[in-house]
Design a protein around this motif. Structure first.
Motif, PDB file in Angstrom:
ATOM      1  N   ARG A  59       0.869  -1.179   0.000  1.00  0.00           N
ATOM      2  CA  ARG A  59       0.000   0.000   0.000  1.00  0.00           C
ATOM      3  C   ARG A  59       0.906   1.229   0.000  1.00  0.00           C
ATOM      4  O   ARG A  59       1.792   1.346   0.825  1.00  0.00           O
ATOM      5  CB  ARG A  59      -0.899   0.000   1.233  1.00  0.00           C
ATOM      6  N   LYS A  60       0.702   2.128  -0.961  1.00  0.00           N
ATOM      7  CA  LYS A  60       1.521   3.328  -1.067  1.00  0.00           C
ATOM      8  C   LYS A  60       0.635   4.540  -1.349  1.00  0.00           C
ATOM      9  O   LYS A  60      -0.466   4.408  -1.875  1.00  0.00           O
ATOM     10  CB  LYS A  60       2.566   3.172  -2.173  1.00  0.00           C
ATOM     11  N   ASP A  61       1.156   5.719  -1.009  1.00  0.00           N
ATOM     12  CA  ASP A  61       0.443   6.953  -1.332  1.00  0.00           C
ATOM     13  C   ASP A  61       1.448   8.002  -1.809  1.00  0.00           C
ATOM     14  O   ASP A  61       2.665   7.778  -1.783  1.00  0.00           O
ATOM     15  CB  ASP A  61      -0.352   7.474  -0.130  1.00  0.00           C
TER      16      ASP A  61
ATOM     17  N   GLU B  57      -4.042   7.136  -2.854  1.00  0.00           N
ATOM     18  CA  GLU B  57      -3.464   5.891  -2.347  1.00  0.00           C
ATOM     19  C   GLU B  57      -3.724   4.755  -3.319  1.00  0.00           C
ATOM     20  O   GLU B  57      -4.758   4.691  -3.982  1.00  0.00           O
ATOM     21  CB  GLU B  57      -4.085   5.568  -0.982  1.00  0.00           C
ATOM     22  N   VAL B  58      -2.772   3.830  -3.382  1.00  0.00           N
ATOM     23  CA  VAL B  58      -2.906   2.646  -4.222  1.00  0.00           C
ATOM     24  C   VAL B  58      -2.593   1.419  -3.366  1.00  0.00           C
ATOM     25  O   VAL B  58      -1.733   1.466  -2.486  1.00  0.00           O
ATOM     26  CB  VAL B  58      -1.968   2.718  -5.453  1.00  0.00           C
ATOM     27  N   ALA B  59      -3.320   0.350  -3.597  1.00  0.00           N
ATOM     28  CA  ALA B  59      -3.097  -0.903  -2.877  1.00  0.00           C
ATOM     29  C   ALA B  59      -3.058  -2.045  -3.880  1.00  0.00           C
ATOM     30  O   ALA B  59      -3.845  -2.076  -4.837  1.00  0.00           O
ATOM     31  CB  ALA B  59      -4.207  -1.141  -1.851  1.00  0.00           C
ATOM     32  N   ALA B  60      -2.135  -2.980  -3.691  1.00  0.00           N
ATOM     33  CA  ALA B  60      -2.022  -4.128  -4.598  1.00  0.00           C
ATOM     34  C   ALA B  60      -1.849  -5.400  -3.780  1.00  0.00           C
ATOM     35  O   ALA B  60      -1.167  -5.400  -2.749  1.00  0.00           O
ATOM     36  CB  ALA B  60      -0.839  -3.953  -5.544  1.00  0.00           C
ATOM     37  N   LYS B  61      -2.473  -6.465  -4.246  1.00  0.00           N
ATOM     38  CA  LYS B  61      -2.403  -7.745  -3.542  1.00  0.00           C
ATOM     39  C   LYS B  61      -2.211  -8.872  -4.548  1.00  0.00           C
ATOM     40  O   LYS B  61      -2.776  -8.854  -5.637  1.00  0.00           O
ATOM     41  CB  LYS B  61      -3.680  -7.992  -2.735  1.00  0.00           C
ATOM     42  N   MET B  62      -1.414  -9.858  -4.155  1.00  0.00           N
ATOM     43  CA  MET B  62      -1.157 -11.042  -4.984  1.00  0.00           C
ATOM     44  C   MET B  62      -1.433 -12.278  -4.139  1.00  0.00           C
ATOM     45  O   MET B  62      -0.956 -12.382  -3.004  1.00  0.00           O
ATOM     46  CB  MET B  62       0.293 -11.036  -5.459  1.00  0.00           C
ATOM     47  N   ALA B  63      -2.219 -13.205  -4.666  1.00  0.00           N
ATOM     48  CA  ALA B  63      -2.622 -14.376  -3.885  1.00  0.00           C
ATOM     49  C   ALA B  63      -2.413 -15.662  -4.673  1.00  0.00           C
ATOM     50  O   ALA B  63      -2.618 -15.710  -5.895  1.00  0.00           O
ATOM     51  CB  ALA B  63      -4.087 -14.260  -3.466  1.00  0.00           C
ATOM     52  N   TRP B  64      -2.002 -16.709  -3.951  1.00  0.00           N
ATOM     53  CA  TRP B  64      -1.807 -18.045  -4.523  1.00  0.00           C
ATOM     54  C   TRP B  64      -3.178 -18.689  -4.689  1.00  0.00           C
ATOM     55  O   TRP B  64      -3.919 -18.878  -3.728  1.00  0.00           O
ATOM     56  CB  TRP B  64      -0.935 -18.851  -3.572  1.00  0.00           C
ATOM     57  N   GLN B  65      -3.514 -19.049  -5.913  1.00  0.00           N
ATOM     58  CA  GLN B  65      -4.802 -19.665  -6.204  1.00  0.00           C
ATOM     59  C   GLN B  65      -4.716 -21.185  -6.062  1.00  0.00           C
ATOM     60  O   GLN B  65      -3.831 -21.816  -6.640  1.00  0.00           O
ATOM     61  CB  GLN B  65      -5.252 -19.312  -7.632  1.00  0.00           C
ATOM     62  N   ASN B  66      -5.629 -21.752  -5.294  1.00  0.00           N
ATOM     63  CA  ASN B  66      -5.743 -23.209  -5.141  1.00  0.00           C
ATOM     64  C   ASN B  66      -4.411 -23.879  -4.800  1.00  0.00           C
ATOM     65  O   ASN B  66      -3.932 -24.752  -5.535  1.00  0.00           O
ATOM     66  CB  ASN B  66      -6.317 -23.829  -6.422  1.00  0.00           C
ATOM     67  N   PRO B  67      -3.781 -23.512  -3.693  1.00  0.00           N
ATOM     68  CA  PRO B  67      -2.512 -24.149  -3.315  1.00  0.00           C
ATOM     69  C   PRO B  67      -2.685 -25.648  -3.100  1.00  0.00           C
ATOM     70  O   PRO B  67      -3.695 -26.096  -2.547  1.00  0.00           O
ATOM     71  CB  PRO B  67      -2.128 -23.438  -2.022  1.00  0.00           C
ATOM     72  N   ASP B  68      -1.727 -26.407  -3.563  1.00  0.00           N
ATOM     73  CA  ASP B  68      -1.764 -27.863  -3.504  1.00  0.00           C
ATOM     74  C   ASP B  68      -1.188 -28.320  -2.166  1.00  0.00           C
ATOM     75  O   ASP B  68       0.033 -28.345  -1.971  1.00  0.00           O
ATOM     76  CB  ASP B  68      -0.958 -28.430  -4.674  1.00  0.00           C
TER      77      ASP B  68
ATOM     78  N   ALA C 115      -8.683   4.282  -1.799  1.00  0.00           N
ATOM     79  CA  ALA C 115      -7.548   3.671  -2.484  1.00  0.00           C
ATOM     80  C   ALA C 115      -7.974   3.014  -3.787  1.00  0.00           C
ATOM     81  O   ALA C 115      -9.077   2.463  -3.899  1.00  0.00           O
ATOM     82  CB  ALA C 115      -6.881   2.644  -1.571  1.00  0.00           C
ATOM     83  N   GLN C 116      -7.070   3.083  -4.776  1.00  0.00           N
ATOM     84  CA  GLN C 116      -7.264   2.350  -6.031  1.00  0.00           C
ATOM     85  C   GLN C 116      -6.622   0.976  -5.861  1.00  0.00           C
ATOM     86  O   GLN C 116      -5.454   0.873  -5.472  1.00  0.00           O
ATOM     87  CB  GLN C 116      -6.599   3.091  -7.183  1.00  0.00           C
ATOM     88  N   TYR C 117      -7.373  -0.087  -6.140  1.00  0.00           N
ATOM     89  CA  TYR C 117      -6.902  -1.440  -5.874  1.00  0.00           C
ATOM     90  C   TYR C 117      -6.462  -2.147  -7.156  1.00  0.00           C
ATOM     91  O   TYR C 117      -7.039  -1.937  -8.229  1.00  0.00           O
ATOM     92  CB  TYR C 117      -8.002  -2.272  -5.204  1.00  0.00           C
ATOM     93  N   PHE C 118      -5.463  -3.015  -6.997  1.00  0.00           N
ATOM     94  CA  PHE C 118      -5.034  -3.941  -8.040  1.00  0.00           C
ATOM     95  C   PHE C 118      -4.945  -5.326  -7.401  1.00  0.00           C
ATOM     96  O   PHE C 118      -4.361  -5.474  -6.320  1.00  0.00           O
ATOM     97  CB  PHE C 118      -3.659  -3.559  -8.585  1.00  0.00           C
ATOM     98  N   ASN C 119      -5.502  -6.325  -8.038  1.00  0.00           N
ATOM     99  CA  ASN C 119      -5.448  -7.689  -7.530  1.00  0.00           C
ATOM    100  C   ASN C 119      -4.789  -8.596  -8.562  1.00  0.00           C
ATOM    101  O   ASN C 119      -5.089  -8.509  -9.758  1.00  0.00           O
ATOM    102  CB  ASN C 119      -6.848  -8.216  -7.220  1.00  0.00           C
TER     103      ASN C 119
END
Length: 371
Positions: free
Chosen positions: A68-70, A87-98, A334-338
């Motif tokens: 998260r940055k501004d 402000e901008v926020a970005a998140k990265m997530a692991w999809q369907n972890p084995d 905040a502007q979000y990015f996923n």
């Protein structure tokens, strides 16, 4: 006011940490002198040990990461023109972890550690030796972790943490994989290790006595209690916001938001460690709760630099924004990015990460024993 969004997606990274010739997909990671650090104790304390009992063998896999940055103008801790801050926020997530993949890697790691002890002439007791010990039951009551559940871990530096950066972007969710037959448990919160607490909710008051329970086990079995932790990360995220012009001026302001996400699988420093509790120990209770580094043993050796495993295991995609995020952005929030990440070659990921963990364990053990 116009809004211009730029999303930069990268699935590769040009960095070289612990890799041969800068090859970021190192199938044969190497370690160098000084890559391991005594956080507590010395090799001399482990001189002549004959047998060990491994009570903890955990691989903690990061599941997500965020930033998260501004664009606020700041002088020290004072923010100027805060009402115009974007402000901008970005998140990265692991999809369907084995989870089976995670478990297999942990199982292989424990087998390797046992073999390394035996190769050095040290007997490794079976976990069955713990089943009748009240001290072991007390440890599990105090701080047992549910295998493969999701837990929160810090992913910031000590300097960032001390400055008060303890918000949602300072924490990652992690999945805990404990080697088969070994019930995972967290270290005592009174033995330091702010960097690497793994928790969900609050422990019982018995957690303060975990060091003493481990000493009781060591004395009862005449063996050194060994705990192994490995932390595996995969996210690299960046985000920025730039505001050109003045919102109250002629033509208004133009706000540019951007975010990038890429993957670099690596074994994390400091948190990744081997801890040894001695039968001769007198450190039943300690009070170093504010210490950043873990002190969960009479001798503790940690990885001092991250080990890069590779950058080509995850496919990274823009996963858009939620309705709620869009509404908040439209209202000036905040502007979000996923971003979503999916393992695109599980077999190679397993092979390379297993080899990396083996390399780290060999290094930790060799430094700990001085041989």
């Amino acid at each position: 006011m116009s809004l211009y969004r730029r999303i930069l997606l990268y699935c590769s990274i040009a960095i070289s940490l612990f890799c041969i010739g800068g090859n970021a997909n190192a199938a044969d990671p190497v370690t160098l002198a000084g890559d391991y650090t005594f956080v507590e104790g010395t090799a001399a304390q482990l001189s002549g040990i004959k047998r060990v009992i491994i009570t903890n063998f955990v691989v903690a896999y990061q599941l997500d990461g965020s930033v998260r940055k501004d664009n606020a103008t700041k002088i020290g801790d004072t923010t100027l023109f805060g009402r115009n801050t974007k402000e901008v926020a970005a998140k990265m997530a692991w999809q369907n972890p084995d989870t089976k993949l995670m478990q297999d890697i942990a199982d292989a790691g424990l087998s390797k550690l046992k073999a390394s002890f035996k190769a050095k002439g040290i007997e490794v007791l079976d976990m069955s030796a713990l089943t009748s010990l009240p001290a072991y039951a007390s440890i599990l009551e105090a701080s047992a972790l549910k295998n493969l559940d999701d837990y929160s871990i810090l992913n910031v530096t000590e300097a960032e943490y001390r400055k008060g950066n303890k918000g949602i972007e300072a924490v990652s969710e992690a999945k805990i994989a404990s080697a088969g037959g070994v019930v995972p448990y967290g270290h005592s919160v009174f033995e330091g290790g702010l960097c690497c607490h793994v928790r969900k909710g609050y422990p019982t008051s018995k957690v303060y006595y975990v060091p003493g329970f481990e000493i009781d086990i060591a004395k009862a079995l005449d063996a050194v209690v060994v705990k192994a932790w490995q932390f595996v990360y995969f996210t690299q995220i960046d985000a920025g916001v730039r505001q050109d012009g003045w919102a109250g001026g002629v033509g208004g302001a133009t706000v540019n938001y951007n975010a990038s996400a890429k993957s670099a699988v690596r074994i994390g420093e400091q948190k990744t460690r081997l801890s040894f509790r001695l039968p001769t120990s007198t450190n039943k209770t300690r009070n170093t709760a504010s210490d950043w580094l873990p002190k969960d043993g009479d001798v503790v050796v940690s990885l001092s630099k991250p080990m890069l495993i590779g950058d080509s295991y995850f496919k990274v995609d823009d996963s858009g924004t939620t309705t709620g995020q869009d509404v908040r952005a439209a209202l000036g929030g905040a502007q979000y990015f996923n971003f979503s990440a999916t393992v695109n070659n599980p077999a190679i990921y397993k092979t390379d990460l297993t080899q990396g963990i083996d390399t780290v364990l060999d290094g930790l053990l060799g430094v700990a024993l001085g041989r």
